[in-house]
Design a protein around this motif. Structure first.
Motif, PDB file in Angstrom:
ATOM      1  N   VAL A 196       0.848  -1.195   0.000  1.00 55.20           N
ATOM      2  CA  VAL A 196       0.000   0.000   0.000  1.00 55.20           C
ATOM      3  C   VAL A 196       0.883   1.244   0.000  1.00 55.20           C
ATOM      4  O   VAL A 196       1.814   1.350   0.800  1.00 55.20           O
ATOM      5  CB  VAL A 196      -0.919   0.028   1.233  1.00 55.20           C
ATOM      6  N   THR A 197       0.590   2.159  -0.891  1.00 54.17           N
ATOM      7  CA  THR A 197       1.280   3.448  -0.911  1.00 54.17           C
ATOM      8  C   THR A 197       0.291   4.527  -0.521  1.00 54.17           C
ATOM      9  O   THR A 197      -0.771   4.659  -1.125  1.00 54.17           O
ATOM     10  CB  THR A 197       1.866   3.752  -2.303  1.00 54.17           C
ATOM     11  N   LEU A 198       0.659   5.277   0.513  1.00 48.20           N
ATOM     12  CA  LEU A 198      -0.209   6.337   1.016  1.00 48.20           C
ATOM     13  C   LEU A 198       0.350   7.697   0.629  1.00 48.20           C
ATOM     14  O   LEU A 198       1.531   7.984   0.846  1.00 48.20           O
ATOM     15  CB  LEU A 198      -0.298   6.278   2.549  1.00 48.20           C
ATOM     16  N   ARG A 199      -0.516   8.545   0.076  1.00 46.99           N
ATOM     17  CA  ARG A 199      -0.162   9.931  -0.225  1.00 46.99           C
ATOM     18  C   ARG A 199      -1.238  10.842   0.350  1.00 46.99           C
ATOM     19  O   ARG A 199      -2.390  10.454   0.463  1.00 46.99           O
ATOM     20  CB  ARG A 199      -0.033  10.155  -1.734  1.00 46.99           C
ATOM     21  N   GLY A 200      -0.832  12.030   0.712  1.00 42.44           N
ATOM     22  CA  GLY A 200      -1.753  12.998   1.273  1.00 42.44           C
ATOM     23  C   GLY A 200      -1.034  13.856   2.291  1.00 42.44           C
ATOM     24  O   GLY A 200       0.188  13.774   2.442  1.00 42.44           O
ATOM     25  N   VAL A 201      -1.784  14.668   2.975  1.00 44.07           N
ATOM     26  CA  VAL A 201      -1.219  15.592   3.956  1.00 44.07           C
ATOM     27  C   VAL A 201      -1.799  15.271   5.326  1.00 44.07           C
ATOM     28  O   VAL A 201      -3.020  15.151   5.476  1.00 44.07           O
ATOM     29  CB  VAL A 201      -1.532  17.062   3.594  1.00 44.07           C
ATOM     30  N   VAL A 202      -0.929  15.100   6.330  1.00 45.18           N
ATOM     31  CA  VAL A 202      -1.379  14.836   7.699  1.00 45.18           C
ATOM     32  C   VAL A 202      -1.102  16.059   8.565  1.00 45.18           C
ATOM     33  O   VAL A 202      -0.180  16.829   8.309  1.00 45.18           O
ATOM     34  CB  VAL A 202      -0.664  13.602   8.293  1.00 45.18           C
ATOM     35  N   ARG A 203      -1.900  16.196   9.604  1.00 46.80           N
ATOM     36  CA  ARG A 203      -1.797  17.366  10.457  1.00 46.80           C
ATOM     37  C   ARG A 203      -0.721  17.240  11.525  1.00 46.80           C
ATOM     38  O   ARG A 203      -0.266  18.226  12.089  1.00 46.80           O
ATOM     39  CB  ARG A 203      -3.152  17.633  11.124  1.00 46.80           C
ATOM     40  N   SER A 204      -0.332  15.997  11.852  1.00 48.19           N
ATOM     41  CA  SER A 204       0.657  15.780  12.903  1.00 48.19           C
ATOM     42  C   SER A 204       1.293  14.409  12.725  1.00 48.19           C
ATOM     43  O   SER A 204       0.798  13.577  11.955  1.00 48.19           O
ATOM     44  CB  SER A 204       0.005  15.862  14.287  1.00 48.19           C
ATOM     45  N   GLU A 205       2.384  14.181  13.458  1.00 44.65           N
ATOM     46  CA  GLU A 205       3.039  12.877  13.403  1.00 44.65           C
ATOM     47  C   GLU A 205       2.135  11.800  14.002  1.00 44.65           C
ATOM     48  O   GLU A 205       2.187  10.646  13.594  1.00 44.65           O
ATOM     49  CB  GLU A 205       4.371  12.930  14.157  1.00 44.65           C
ATOM     50  N   THR A 206       1.313  12.182  14.980  1.00 42.63           N
ATOM     51  CA  THR A 206       0.372  11.218  15.558  1.00 42.63           C
ATOM     52  C   THR A 206      -0.645  10.768  14.519  1.00 42.63           C
ATOM     53  O   THR A 206      -0.985   9.583  14.424  1.00 42.63           O
ATOM     54  CB  THR A 206      -0.359  11.848  16.755  1.00 42.63           C
ATOM     55  N   SER A 207      -1.116  11.705  13.699  1.00 38.56           N
ATOM     56  CA  SER A 207      -2.050  11.352  12.628  1.00 38.56           C
ATOM     57  C   SER A 207      -1.379  10.442  11.609  1.00 38.56           C
ATOM     58  O   SER A 207      -2.006   9.523  11.069  1.00 38.56           O
ATOM     59  CB  SER A 207      -2.555  12.625  11.932  1.00 38.56           C
ATOM     60  N   ARG A 208      -0.104  10.682  11.338  1.00 36.89           N
ATOM     61  CA  ARG A 208       0.645   9.823  10.408  1.00 36.89           C
ATOM     62  C   ARG A 208       0.687   8.391  10.937  1.00 36.89           C
ATOM     63  O   ARG A 208       0.418   7.428  10.205  1.00 36.89           O
ATOM     64  CB  ARG A 208       2.072  10.361  10.221  1.00 36.89           C
TER      65      ARG A 208
END
Length: 252
Positions: A187-199
């Motif tokens: 699985v390859t994930l792309r996008g923008v996360v708000r924090s390292e916890t969200s990542r």
């Protein structure tokens, strides 16, 4: 899952009038850390655990409090502690009226109970009889099962992608502009996360989907926008725009 799916069905019990020496020998011989205590009719009356032997006079760990603190705690509490720390029978050291569950109790409720009451053992009842016992190690084994067993059949990439999207649907930490691609179970994930916890949450959501062999993290951390007052020294920000020009067509 429910209690009956993870509980230990071979339950070793002990009588309240038994000596604590006998209880310790049974626990050591069977490599168990707790024993339900039942009376002559088989009714559960208590439970004795390793923690009941932390404070004992034989090893010098009994409570030794100054007189003033003993007065503040009260004579009844001091007396109960003395019995537990010097008693010779199971009845004198056990925890009476233990927390119990039934075979159909959901694991979520049992986990919450054990966490809230700091329990290591929970007897499982059927009517007034002990039919099993759940310990924290039973949760460990239950978690290990899905992690160590091979899936019956790998999902195809299309289904994996759908499952990944479903796993993150509606989550507050879902990446912005989420893009999921799957090839050969990777699985390859792309996008923008708000924090390292969200990542981390997004990665774990992918890793728990059946058939996923690996997760490639191509998520970007959302930059923190500076406060306009920090850039411009405070005050109002005025937007300046040029007046639109007007061109009149003159007759030729």
């Amino acid at each position: 899952m429910q209690a009956h799916q993870i509980m230990s069905r071979r339950v070793i019990t002990i009588r309240p009038e038994s000596s604590i020496a006998d209880a310790i020998r049974v626990m050591l011989a069977h490599h168990i850390s707790g024993l339900p205590v039942t009376d002559s009719t088989g009714r559960l009356v208590g439970i004795v655990c390793e923690s009941d032997f932390l404070r004992r006079s034989e090893i010098g760990t009994e409570h030794k409090r100054k007189r003033l603190l003993s007065i503040l705690l009260g004579a009844d509490r001091i007396a109960r502690e003395f019995v537990k720390e010097h008693g010779r029978t199971v009845e004198q050291v056990m925890t009476p009226v233990p927390e119990t569950v039934i075979e159909q109790t959901p694991l979520q409720e049992i986990a919450a109970l054990m966490e809230r009451r700091n329990l290591n053992h929970v007897p499982v009842m059927r009517a007034d009889r002990v039919v099993g016992i759940i310990t924290r190690s039973d949760f460990l084994s239950a978690v290990a099962g899905p992690l160590t067993s091979a899936p019956a059949g790998l999902e195809d990439d299309y289904q994996i992608r759908r499952s990944v999207l479903a796993a993150m649907a509606g989550a507050a930490w879902q990446p912005i502009g989420l893009n999921v691609s799957v090839r050969g179970g990777v699985v390859t994930l792309r996008g923008v996360v708000r924090s390292e916890t969200s990542r981390r949450a997004a990665l774990v959501a992918c890793e728990t989907v059946p058939g996923v062999r690996e997760v490639e993290d191509r998520l970007c951390l959302q930059p923190v926008r500076p406060d306009p007052e920090d850039d411009y020294g405070g005050g109002d920000i005025v937007s300046l725009q040029a007046e639109p020009s007007t061109i009149d067509d003159e007759p030729l």
